[in-house]
Enzyme design. Structure first.
Site, PDB file in Angstrom:
ATOM      1  N   GLU A 197      51.585  14.579  74.965  1.00 17.27           N
ATOM      2  CA  GLU A 197      52.668  13.859  75.631  1.00 17.27           C
ATOM      3  C   GLU A 197      52.472  12.355  75.513  1.00 17.27           C
ATOM      4  O   GLU A 197      51.455  11.872  75.000  1.00 17.27           O
ATOM      5  CB  GLU A 197      52.754  14.333  77.095  1.00 17.27           C
ATOM      6  CG  GLU A 197      53.102  15.815  77.154  1.00 17.27           C
ATOM      7  CD  GLU A 197      53.330  16.331  78.559  1.00 17.27           C
ATOM      8  OE1 GLU A 197      52.966  15.645  79.538  1.00 17.27           O
ATOM      9  OE2 GLU A 197      53.878  17.450  78.661  1.00 17.27           O
ATOM     10  N   ASN A 254      50.081  20.381  72.623  1.00 21.43           N
ATOM     11  CA  ASN A 254      51.055  19.339  72.936  1.00 21.43           C
ATOM     12  C   ASN A 254      50.355  18.018  73.253  1.00 21.43           C
ATOM     13  O   ASN A 254      49.245  17.993  73.802  1.00 21.43           O
ATOM     14  CB  ASN A 254      52.030  19.762  74.033  1.00 21.43           C
ATOM     15  CG  ASN A 254      51.389  20.220  75.324  1.00 21.43           C
ATOM     16  OD1 ASN A 254      50.251  20.663  75.338  1.00 21.43           O
ATOM     17  ND2 ASN A 254      52.135  20.122  76.405  1.00 21.43           N
ATOM     18  N   GLU A 280      53.347  23.557  68.653  1.00 20.78           N
ATOM     19  CA  GLU A 280      53.726  24.189  67.390  1.00 20.78           C
ATOM     20  C   GLU A 280      53.901  23.135  66.292  1.00 20.78           C
ATOM     21  O   GLU A 280      53.495  23.345  65.147  1.00 20.78           O
ATOM     22  CB  GLU A 280      55.044  24.963  67.551  1.00 20.78           C
ATOM     23  CG  GLU A 280      54.988  26.083  68.572  1.00 20.78           C
ATOM     24  CD  GLU A 280      55.386  25.627  69.976  1.00 20.78           C
ATOM     25  OE1 GLU A 280      55.068  24.474  70.344  1.00 20.78           O
ATOM     26  OE2 GLU A 280      55.998  26.431  70.678  1.00 20.78           O
ATOM     27  N   ALA A 289      53.706   8.354  77.428  1.00 26.05           N
ATOM     28  CA  ALA A 289      54.314   7.647  78.560  1.00 26.05           C
ATOM     29  C   ALA A 289      55.796   7.387  78.303  1.00 26.05           C
ATOM     30  O   ALA A 289      56.603   7.355  79.240  1.00 26.05           O
ATOM     31  CB  ALA A 289      53.572   6.341  78.818  1.00 26.05           C
ATOM     32  N   TYR A 345      58.414   9.308  77.351  1.00 25.76           N
ATOM     33  CA  TYR A 345      58.468  10.777  77.324  1.00 25.76           C
ATOM     34  C   TYR A 345      58.989  11.419  76.037  1.00 25.76           C
ATOM     35  O   TYR A 345      58.400  12.389  75.561  1.00 25.76           O
ATOM     36  CB  TYR A 345      59.301  11.293  78.498  1.00 25.76           C
ATOM     37  CG  TYR A 345      58.732  11.033  79.869  1.00 25.76           C
ATOM     38  CD1 TYR A 345      57.442  10.539  80.059  1.00 25.76           C
ATOM     39  CD2 TYR A 345      59.493  11.289  80.997  1.00 25.76           C
ATOM     40  CE1 TYR A 345      56.938  10.297  81.318  1.00 25.76           C
ATOM     41  CE2 TYR A 345      58.989  11.056  82.276  1.00 25.76           C
ATOM     42  CZ  TYR A 345      57.717  10.561  82.431  1.00 25.76           C
ATOM     43  OH  TYR A 345      57.214  10.342  83.679  1.00 25.76           O
TER      44      TYR A 345
HETATM   45  N1  THU Z   1      55.883  22.464  74.896  1.00 16.16           N
HETATM   46  C1  THU Z   1      55.226  22.860  73.773  1.00 16.16           C
HETATM   47  O1  THU Z   1      54.265  22.212  73.344  1.00 16.16           O
HETATM   48  N2  THU Z   1      55.634  23.984  73.141  1.00 16.16           N
HETATM   49  C2  THU Z   1      56.580  24.828  73.616  1.00 16.16           C
HETATM   50  O2  THU Z   1      56.810  25.857  73.009  1.00 16.16           O
HETATM   51  C3  THU Z   1      57.322  24.501  74.832  1.00 16.16           C
HETATM   52  C4  THU Z   1      57.028  23.171  75.434  1.00 16.16           C
HETATM   53  C5  THU Z   1      55.418  21.283  75.612  1.00 16.16           C
HETATM   54  C6  THU Z   1      56.278  20.058  75.529  1.00 16.16           C
HETATM   55  C7  THU Z   1      55.844  19.315  76.777  1.00 16.16           C
HETATM   56  O3  THU Z   1      54.659  18.580  76.491  1.00 16.16           O
HETATM   57  C8  THU Z   1      55.483  20.406  77.761  1.00 16.16           C
HETATM   58  O4  THU Z   1      55.299  21.575  76.984  1.00 16.16           O
HETATM   59  C9  THU Z   1      56.557  20.646  78.810  1.00 16.16           C
HETATM   60  O5  THU Z   1      57.799  20.809  78.228  1.00 16.16           O
END
Ligand code: THU
Length: 132
Positions: free
Chosen positions: A44, A42, A55, A46, A48
């Site tokens: 992220e 993941n 994935e 700023a 959001y």
């Molecule tokens: N997130 C994922 O990368 N994959 C998932 O299957 C669930 C959630 C991430 C998104 C965000 O950066 C963090 O987890 C919290 O939701």
């Protein structure tokens, strides 16, 4: 390709996550039809809503390398107290390149917690064949 190899790739990808806002790091690793593993984490932001899931990042890597099918996918997130199942959007993105039988291996930082299928996670899904 063993499940353990894929799980290790996902847990390693998780270490690269950029998750300063949620603090929730996720890694994903998928096996394509050519026997290649593609990983993602993941990222992220700023602003959001612009963050992307692990994935989604792994699928983008697969497509960039010419893969068209997900044979199986491992997701590593959380501490084991809750399953890190793919979000709804990612279930649909996985669906694009898989079948109802495609294994989705749910892991924490080290271990396999649940061996599900895409069809269990996203039943009666809408996919490419709906448009053909
Ligand atoms: N997130 C994922 O990368 N994959 C998932 O299957 C669930 C959630 C991430 C998104 C965000 O950066 C963090 O987890 C919290 O939701």
């Amino acid at each position: 390709m063993t499940n353990d190899t894929l799980i290790t790739a996902a847990t390693n990808a998780r270490k690269k996550a950029y998750a300063p806002y949620s603090g929730y790091k996720v890694g994903a690793a998928l096996l394509d039809e050519n026997g290649r593993i593609h990983t993602g984490q993941n990222v992220e932001n700023a602003a959001y809503p612009n963050g992307i899931c692990a994935e989604t990042a792994a699928i983008a890597m697969m497509v960039q390398q010419g893969g068209t099918r997900i044979i199986k996918i491992a997701v590593s997130g959380g501490d084991g107290s809750q399953l890190c199942t793919p979000c709804g959007g990612c279930r649909q993105r996985i669906r694009e390149f898989s079948t109802d039988e495609t294994p989705v291996l749910i892991c924490d930082a080290n271990n396999l917690l649940a061996n599900l299928t895409l069809g269990v996670l996203l039943p009666h899904s809408f996919g490419p064949k709906n448009l053909s």
